[in-house]
Design a protein around this motif. Sequence first.
Motif, PDB file in Angstrom:
ATOM      1  N   ARG A  74      15.041  -7.716  -1.184  1.00 21.14           N
ATOM      2  CA  ARG A  74      15.240  -6.660  -2.183  1.00 21.14           C
ATOM      3  C   ARG A  74      14.009  -5.769  -2.310  1.00 21.14           C
ATOM      4  NH1 ARG A  74      16.745  -8.275  -8.416  1.00 21.14           N
ATOM      5  NH2 ARG A  74      16.666  -6.205  -9.373  1.00 21.14           N
ATOM      6  N   ALA A  75      12.831  -6.379  -2.213  1.00 25.46           N
ATOM      7  CA  ALA A  75      11.576  -5.630  -2.331  1.00 25.46           C
ATOM      8  C   ALA A  75      10.504  -6.324  -1.517  1.00 25.46           C
ATOM      9  CB  ALA A  75      11.141  -5.533  -3.789  1.00 25.46           C
ATOM     10  N   VAL A  76       9.528  -5.552  -1.058  1.00 20.61           N
ATOM     11  CA  VAL A  76       8.383  -6.114  -0.358  1.00 20.61           C
ATOM     12  C   VAL A  76       7.113  -5.551  -0.989  1.00 20.61           C
ATOM     13  CG1 VAL A  76       8.535  -4.343   1.452  1.00 20.61           C
ATOM     14  CG2 VAL A  76       7.200  -6.423   1.850  1.00 20.61           C
ATOM     15  N   PHE A  77       6.181  -6.452  -1.287  1.00 16.14           N
ATOM     16  CA  PHE A  77       4.892  -6.095  -1.870  1.00 16.14           C
ATOM     17  C   PHE A  77       3.819  -6.345  -0.820  1.00 16.14           C
ATOM     18  CE2 PHE A  77       7.701  -6.841  -5.334  1.00 16.14           C
ATOM     19  CZ  PHE A  77       7.262  -6.051  -6.388  1.00 16.14           C
ATOM     20  N   VAL A  78       3.159  -5.283  -0.389  1.00 18.51           N
ATOM     21  CA  VAL A  78       2.150  -5.388   0.662  1.00 18.51           C
ATOM     22  C   VAL A  78       0.771  -5.428   0.010  1.00 18.51           C
ATOM     23  CG1 VAL A  78       1.298  -4.448   2.825  1.00 18.51           C
ATOM     24  CG2 VAL A  78       3.657  -4.006   2.131  1.00 18.51           C
ATOM     25  N   VAL A  79       0.051  -6.535   0.227  1.00 22.50           N
ATOM     26  CA  VAL A  79      -1.255  -6.731  -0.393  1.00 22.50           C
ATOM     27  C   VAL A  79      -2.272  -7.080   0.692  1.00 22.50           C
ATOM     28  CG1 VAL A  79      -2.337  -7.662  -2.472  1.00 22.50           C
ATOM     29  CG2 VAL A  79       0.132  -7.808  -2.228  1.00 22.50           C
ATOM     30  N   GLU A  99      16.631   0.695   2.154  1.00 20.34           N
ATOM     31  CA  GLU A  99      16.988   0.413   0.760  1.00 20.34           C
ATOM     32  C   GLU A  99      16.038  -0.575   0.088  1.00 20.34           C
ATOM     33  OE1 GLU A  99      19.897  -2.014   3.384  1.00 20.34           O
ATOM     34  OE2 GLU A  99      18.820  -0.098   3.437  1.00 20.34           O
ATOM     35  N   THR A 100      15.127  -1.187   0.839  1.00 19.61           N
ATOM     36  CA  THR A 100      14.166  -2.124   0.263  1.00 19.61           C
ATOM     37  C   THR A 100      13.118  -1.373  -0.548  1.00 19.61           C
ATOM     38  OG1 THR A 100      14.450  -3.645   2.129  1.00 19.61           O
ATOM     39  CG2 THR A 100      12.456  -3.904   0.804  1.00 19.61           C
ATOM     40  N   ILE A 101      12.786  -1.888  -1.722  1.00 22.16           N
ATOM     41  CA  ILE A 101      11.704  -1.314  -2.530  1.00 22.16           C
ATOM     42  C   ILE A 101      10.384  -1.675  -1.865  1.00 22.16           C
ATOM     43  CG2 ILE A 101      10.606  -1.290  -4.803  1.00 22.16           C
ATOM     44  CD1 ILE A 101      13.367  -2.402  -5.857  1.00 22.16           C
ATOM     45  N   LEU A 102       9.550  -0.673  -1.571  1.00 13.04           N
ATOM     46  CA  LEU A 102       8.287  -0.902  -0.873  1.00 13.04           C
ATOM     47  C   LEU A 102       7.120  -0.592  -1.812  1.00 13.04           C
ATOM     48  CD1 LEU A 102       6.537  -1.463   1.612  1.00 13.04           C
ATOM     49  CD2 LEU A 102       6.971   0.900   2.360  1.00 13.04           C
ATOM     50  N   VAL A 103       6.332  -1.623  -2.123  1.00 10.57           N
ATOM     51  CA  VAL A 103       5.196  -1.498  -3.037  1.00 10.57           C
ATOM     52  C   VAL A 103       3.936  -1.971  -2.315  1.00 10.57           C
ATOM     53  CG1 VAL A 103       4.270  -2.147  -5.307  1.00 10.57           C
ATOM     54  CG2 VAL A 103       6.764  -2.119  -4.932  1.00 10.57           C
ATOM     55  N   HIS A 104       2.836  -1.237  -2.467  1.00  7.31           N
ATOM     56  CA  HIS A 104       1.571  -1.768  -1.973  1.00  7.31           C
ATOM     57  C   HIS A 104       0.591  -1.914  -3.136  1.00  7.31           C
ATOM     58  CE1 HIS A 104      -1.784   1.131  -2.005  1.00  7.31           C
ATOM     59  NE2 HIS A 104      -0.908   2.097  -1.796  1.00  7.31           N
ATOM     60  N   ALA A 105      -0.293  -2.901  -3.025  1.00  5.64           N
ATOM     61  CA  ALA A 105      -1.257  -3.188  -4.091  1.00  5.64           C
ATOM     62  C   ALA A 105      -2.663  -3.328  -3.513  1.00  5.64           C
ATOM     63  CB  ALA A 105      -0.851  -4.455  -4.828  1.00  5.64           C
ATOM     64  N   THR A 106      -2.976  -2.490  -2.530  1.00  3.29           N
ATOM     65  CA  THR A 106      -4.273  -2.528  -1.845  1.00  3.29           C
ATOM     66  C   THR A 106      -5.143  -1.386  -2.334  1.00  3.29           C
ATOM     67  OG1 THR A 106      -3.295  -3.560   0.096  1.00  3.29           O
ATOM     68  CG2 THR A 106      -5.408  -2.437   0.402  1.00  3.29           C
ATOM     69  N   LYS A 107      -6.401  -1.681  -2.663  1.00  4.07           N
ATOM     70  CA  LYS A 107      -7.302  -0.687  -3.247  1.00  4.07           C
ATOM     71  C   LYS A 107      -8.388  -0.336  -2.245  1.00  4.07           C
ATOM     72  CE  LYS A 107      -6.346  -2.543  -7.849  1.00  4.07           C
ATOM     73  NZ  LYS A 107      -6.861  -3.282  -9.022  1.00  4.07           N
ATOM     74  N   GLY A 108      -8.144   0.696  -1.461  1.00  3.55           N
ATOM     75  CA  GLY A 108      -9.131   1.114  -0.479  1.00  3.55           C
ATOM     76  C   GLY A 108      -8.602   2.258   0.366  1.00  3.55           C
ATOM     77  N   PHE A 109      -9.443   2.749   1.271  1.00  5.69           N
ATOM     78  CA  PHE A 109      -9.082   3.765   2.252  1.00  5.69           C
ATOM     79  C   PHE A 109      -9.170   3.142   3.643  1.00  5.69           C
ATOM     80  CE2 PHE A 109     -11.005   6.110  -1.287  1.00  5.69           C
ATOM     81  CZ  PHE A 109     -10.057   7.104  -1.524  1.00  5.69           C
ATOM     82  N   GLU A 110      -8.441   3.708   4.584  1.00  9.68           N
ATOM     83  CA  GLU A 110      -8.619   3.313   5.974  1.00  9.68           C
ATOM     84  C   GLU A 110      -9.940   3.899   6.456  1.00  9.68           C
ATOM     85  OE1 GLU A 110      -5.699   2.751   9.693  1.00  9.68           O
ATOM     86  OE2 GLU A 110      -5.881   4.825   9.011  1.00  9.68           O
ATOM     87  N   ALA A 111     -10.825   3.045   6.945  1.00 12.81           N
ATOM     88  CA  ALA A 111     -12.199   3.457   7.227  1.00 12.81           C
ATOM     89  C   ALA A 111     -12.295   4.558   8.279  1.00 12.81           C
ATOM     90  CB  ALA A 111     -13.017   2.245   7.666  1.00 12.81           C
TER      91      ALA A 111
END
Length: 347
Positions: A74-79, A99-111
Motif C-alpha cells: 500500500r505504501a513504501v517509506f524510503v529511509v 498507486e503505491t504511496i511513496l514517502v521518503h524520510a532522508t535528510k540530505g542532498f546527493e553529494a
Amino acid sequence: MSDKVAVLVAGSWGTAIASVLAENQLDVTLWSRNEQQVAEINNEHRNHRFLGDIELSPRIRATTSMEEALHETRAVFVVAPSASMREVALQMRPFLRQETILVHATKGFEATTLRRMSTVLAEELPQYDPYSIVVLSGPSHAEEVIKQCPTTVVVASENTEAAEAAQDLLINSYFRVYTNPDVIGVEVGGALKNIIALGAGLTDGLGYGDNAKAALITRGLAEISRLGTAMGGNPLTFAGLAGIGDLVVTCTSKHSRNWRAGYTLAQGEPLETVLQQMGMVVEGVKTTQAAYRLSREYGITMPIADELYAVLFEGKSAIAAAQDLMGRGRTHEIEEVAKPVQTKWFG
C-alpha cells in the motif's frame, strides 16, 4: 485496500517508522541487505545495533528481497542514507506500482549532483508521478519514537491527497503528523539543520556555553532560510517543524549523531576517526559540502556553513573558526530574504 506497507532500510529511523506503522495495525515489511540483521528482526524481534534491546512488534517482518518487500504494498517509506538513495531507487524500479504511496524520510542532498532526495527518486522512478512523492521530516529522534514518546512531524507533497494518505498511515496518539505542500522547504530544512547540529556539538565540546549555542542555532536558522528560500522554499516552512523544530532537537540532544560528531571533533579527534567511531551515517558532513557548493551556486552568504566546511575539510581549528565568526564585520540582523529562483521541479 492492503494493510501491507514497506520500509527501506532497517536503520534506527527506518525501524522506528516501522514501529509506528505496526502500532497502527499495519503489516510492515522491513527491507535490509544484511541477512544477519533480517534474521535478528524476524527471530528475536530486535534490531540491536541501532536500537538496543527494544522489542519490536511481531507485525514487523524483515526481508532481503526487494520484490517481496514491495509486492502488493500500500505504501513504501524510503529511509536510505542520502549516498544510497539512487541505488535503492534503482532496485525499487521494477517493483514499484504507480498507486503505491511513496514517502521518503532522508535528510540530505546527493553529494555529486546536489539533488534533493525527492528529485533523485523522481529521476530513477520514471514510472511514478514526481508530484505525488511525499517527504517526511521534523523533530523525531528514533530513540524516542521507538519508546512512543510524544512526537510531531510533517509530511510534504505537491499532491495534497498523497500527503494526507501518508498522514493517515502514520498519525496516532503519540505520533502527530501535519501536512505541508512545500516539498523544497521541508527537504532543505531537514538537510541543512544537520550542519548547524555539527556546529552545536563543537561549541559544547569547546565549553562555550548556552549563549553561544543559542546564537549558533538562531543565526544558523537565518542561513537555512536564506538558502532554502533562494532554492524555492516557503519562508514560513523554516519557522515550522522541518525548520526550527528539527533544528532545536538536533542541536540540543545527545541522541543526535551530528551533535555527537561535532562534540567529538572538538576533543581533537580527526574527522575520519570520528566517523568510524560513530558507526552510523552522519549526514551533516556531506551536507556541509553540499551547502558550501549550493551557497555559491545561488549567491547566498552562509558564514557558519563556510567555517564548518573549513574545520571539516581544510584543517582549520574549531577555535579559529569561532573567532572568525565572532570577528565578522557589523551587519543588520533582519536581512532581506532572498527571492526564490524560478526553477523546474527537477532542481
